[in-house]
Design an enzyme around this catalytic site. Structure first.
Site, PDB file in Angstrom:
ATOM      1  CB  CYS A  76     -21.090  -0.969 -40.419  1.00  0.00           C
ATOM      2  SG  CYS A  76     -19.433  -1.226 -39.642  1.00  0.00           S
ATOM      3  CG  HIS A 132     -21.758  -3.684 -44.148  1.00  0.00           C
ATOM      4  ND1 HIS A 132     -21.160  -3.598 -42.910  1.00  0.00           N
ATOM      5  CD2 HIS A 132     -22.152  -4.813 -44.009  1.00  0.00           C
ATOM      6  CE1 HIS A 132     -21.377  -4.426 -42.147  1.00  0.00           C
ATOM      7  NE2 HIS A 132     -21.817  -5.379 -42.838  1.00  0.00           N
TER       8      HIS A 132
END
Length: 562
Positions: A76, A132
């Protein structure tokens, strides 16, 4: 003669590209909607032959440009950091793993981001979904990195209804934020539905005289695998429970994108808009995803971990209903979108991304010829050195014990521990516990540290040519060594116990850069020993606080059942 034709073609391409840029400058920049989906596998979309129904995505991709040679990163944070900066991980210090929730680390504040540059170009910038990219300090938050509004999560994963997110078993907290505040009142909504409604609100209230950048980073289809009942009922015949829930989540994404495009049409944005759709990494085969027939999956540098679902849909495309084999990487969106916005970097030498709009829209030769997937020196344990990996396997050029991967032209080279290299046939999925049976387990990874594939001729990475083509191996090892000389030191600090949400009202939130009462005037310690002692003392106190809170909460829960 051939050389003259080539020179003429290149010159014509440059003229065409320059003309496109001039036309862009003379017109209103387009509205840009970037949809990033979490953990969608290469075979988890209808037009790749999936059993998952994605009629909206199939139609949008079919009417636009399908990117069938498109790459992202295997996990990610690295993909998102390269989208935001246009730079490889080795140039941001984020070359090792994701940014963990308790890690005092974030996207470097001195590196400009895509939304920051777009705001300078006159855009209004908004984000919904998963960030994130670190949040240890207030200046790391999306609203401090160029976005004028933000609704979403800061960590890497969480419950799609309650928005509770855990980093390990010992640190859990609420992770849904509207701007810089926790949005407790929105708990209970399904994440994909909630984010879609916020996008529609933004489109309804925005002044269209200002170009708009919408970053829609959906939390789906990342685990935990959760979906509303009406979506699950569509896949009752799927025998494998993870696949059933995963498929329902993908259908939710399909519905979401359809609603966003309908809103673009109804509100008059559509004819001046560019929609980009991208997965952030490969799927997880044991968590419902399917990347067959590619090798590997999420977390690996095999094609199944880095080849992504991607397409562009826009009335502004010069070519439509085509499949592009142009080599494109997620870092390319930074310069490409800035070029569409009419923004010129004063110095683009620091960028690793390329402006690929001409290749996508007009079919011009793609400026990108190679991709450095990563060089991760932290992947090797401290003191773990084997001279043979440099002198024999690496021809004295490169330590092949270091995890690295590069593609140049048709060739792809991998070194070190690049992740699980199995293939995961879809016919294994209905069996549940028997899903490991029949898989094409490969033991050739044991003891190996170099692999070479011609991924144009062999996209499934079945024929390792490292021994047959040592001259290609040497060239690509030398390229890794060249890239490594430009790398900044990796930043991988240990987790900070002060990040525990139980110390911050049960919420994941910035925990550094906030001066507590009585701490004024203590920013500078006269003695480094005093600073370390104070830090250790603070950590001990923080751990005790967290422990007492957890014990207290467990006693309260236990009391409910007495």
């Amino acid at each position: 003669m051939d050389a003259l034709v080539l020179c003429f073609s290149l010159a014509l391409g440059l003229i065409h590209t320059t003309a496109e840029k001039v036309l862009r400058r003379g017109s209103v920049p387009p509205h840009i909607v970037f949809v990033m989906v979490d953990d969608q596998g290469f075979n988890d979309i209808g037009y790749h032959g999936s059993e998952i129904h994605t009629p909206v995505l199939d139609q949008l991709a079919g009417e636009g440009v399908k990117l069938e040679n498109y790459y992202v990163q295997p996990i990610c944070s690295p993909t998102r950091s390269q989208l935001m900066t246009g730079r490889y991980q080795i140039h941001t210090g984020l070359q090792h793993s994701i940014i963990r929730a308790r890690q005092p680390l974030c996207l470097p504040p001195d590196i400009p981001t895509l939304p920051e540059r777009l705001r300078q170009a006159g855009y209004s910038t908004h984000m919904v979904g998963k960030w994130h990219l670190g949040f240890c300090r207030p200046e790391c938050l999306p609203t401090s990195r160029g976005f004028q509004s933000f609704l979403g999560s800061l960590t890497g994963s969480g419950d799609h209804f309650s928005f509770q997110s855990c980093d390990g078993a010992e640190a859990c907290g609420f992770d849904l934020h509207d701007g810089n505040r926790p949005a407790w009142e929105l708990s209970g909504n399904y994440s994909t539905r909630l984010y879609t409604e916020r996008v529609k609100e933004i489109l309804r209230s925005h002044d269209q005289r200002t170009p708009l950048f919408l970053y829609v980073a959906l939390q789906a289809v990342h685990t935990p695998l959760q979906a509303p009942g009406h979506l699950l009922r569509r896949y009752q015949t799927l025998g494998n429970r993870p696949r059933r829930h995963y498929a329902a989540m993908v259908s939710g994404v399909d519905e979401s994108v359809g609603e966003i495009v309908n809103e673009l049409r109804e509100r008059g944005y559509y004819n001046k808009s560019v929609l980009i759709y991208s997965s952030d990494n490969g799927g997880q085969p044991l968590s419902g995803g399917c990347i067959w027939p590619l090798r590997g999956g999420k977390g690996s540098y095999w094609e199944g971990g880095v080849r992504a679902v991607g397409f562009v849909h826009s009335p502004l495309l010069k070519r439509k209903r085509v499949v592009s084999q142009a080599l494109i990487h997620v870092s390319d969106w930074y310069p490409t979108l800035l070029s569409l916005a009419g923004y010129s970097e004063s110095d683009s030498s620091h960028l690793d991304g390329q402006d690929v709009w001409g290749a996508i829209s007009s079919g011009l030769p793609c400026p990108r010829t190679e991709i450095l997937f990563n060089i991760d020196p932290v992947s090797r344990r401290h003191g773990e050195v084997d001279p043979r990996l440099l002198n024999v396997n690496g021809f004295g050029i490169w330590d092949t014990g270091v995890r690295a991967a590069i593609r140049a032209g048709d060739w792809k080279l991998l070194t070190g521990n690049v992740g699980d290299g199995d293939w995961f046939p879809p016919q294994t999925m209905p069996g549940g516990p028997q899903q490991w049976q029949g898989m094409e387990k490969r033991r050739d990874q044991r003891g190996k540290s170099v692999w070479l594939f011609n991924v144009t001729a062999d996209p499934y990475e079945r024929a390792d040519l490292a021994e047959a083509r040592p001259e290609v191996v040497k060239v690509l090892l030398a390229r890794l060594a060249e890239y490594n000389r430009t790398a900044v030191p990796p930043r991988n600090p240990p987790d900070d116990p002060m990040a525990d949400p139980q110390l911050h009202g049960g919420v994941w939130t910035p925990w550094l850069g906030q001066v507590e009462e009585g701490d004024e005037g203590h920013d500078e310690e006269p003695d480094n020993t005093n600073r370390k002692a104070r830090s250790k003392s603070t950590c001990r106190v923080c751990k005790l606080r967290a422990l007492f809170k957890k014990v207290g909460s467990r006693m309260q829960r236990a009391a409910l059942f007495l």
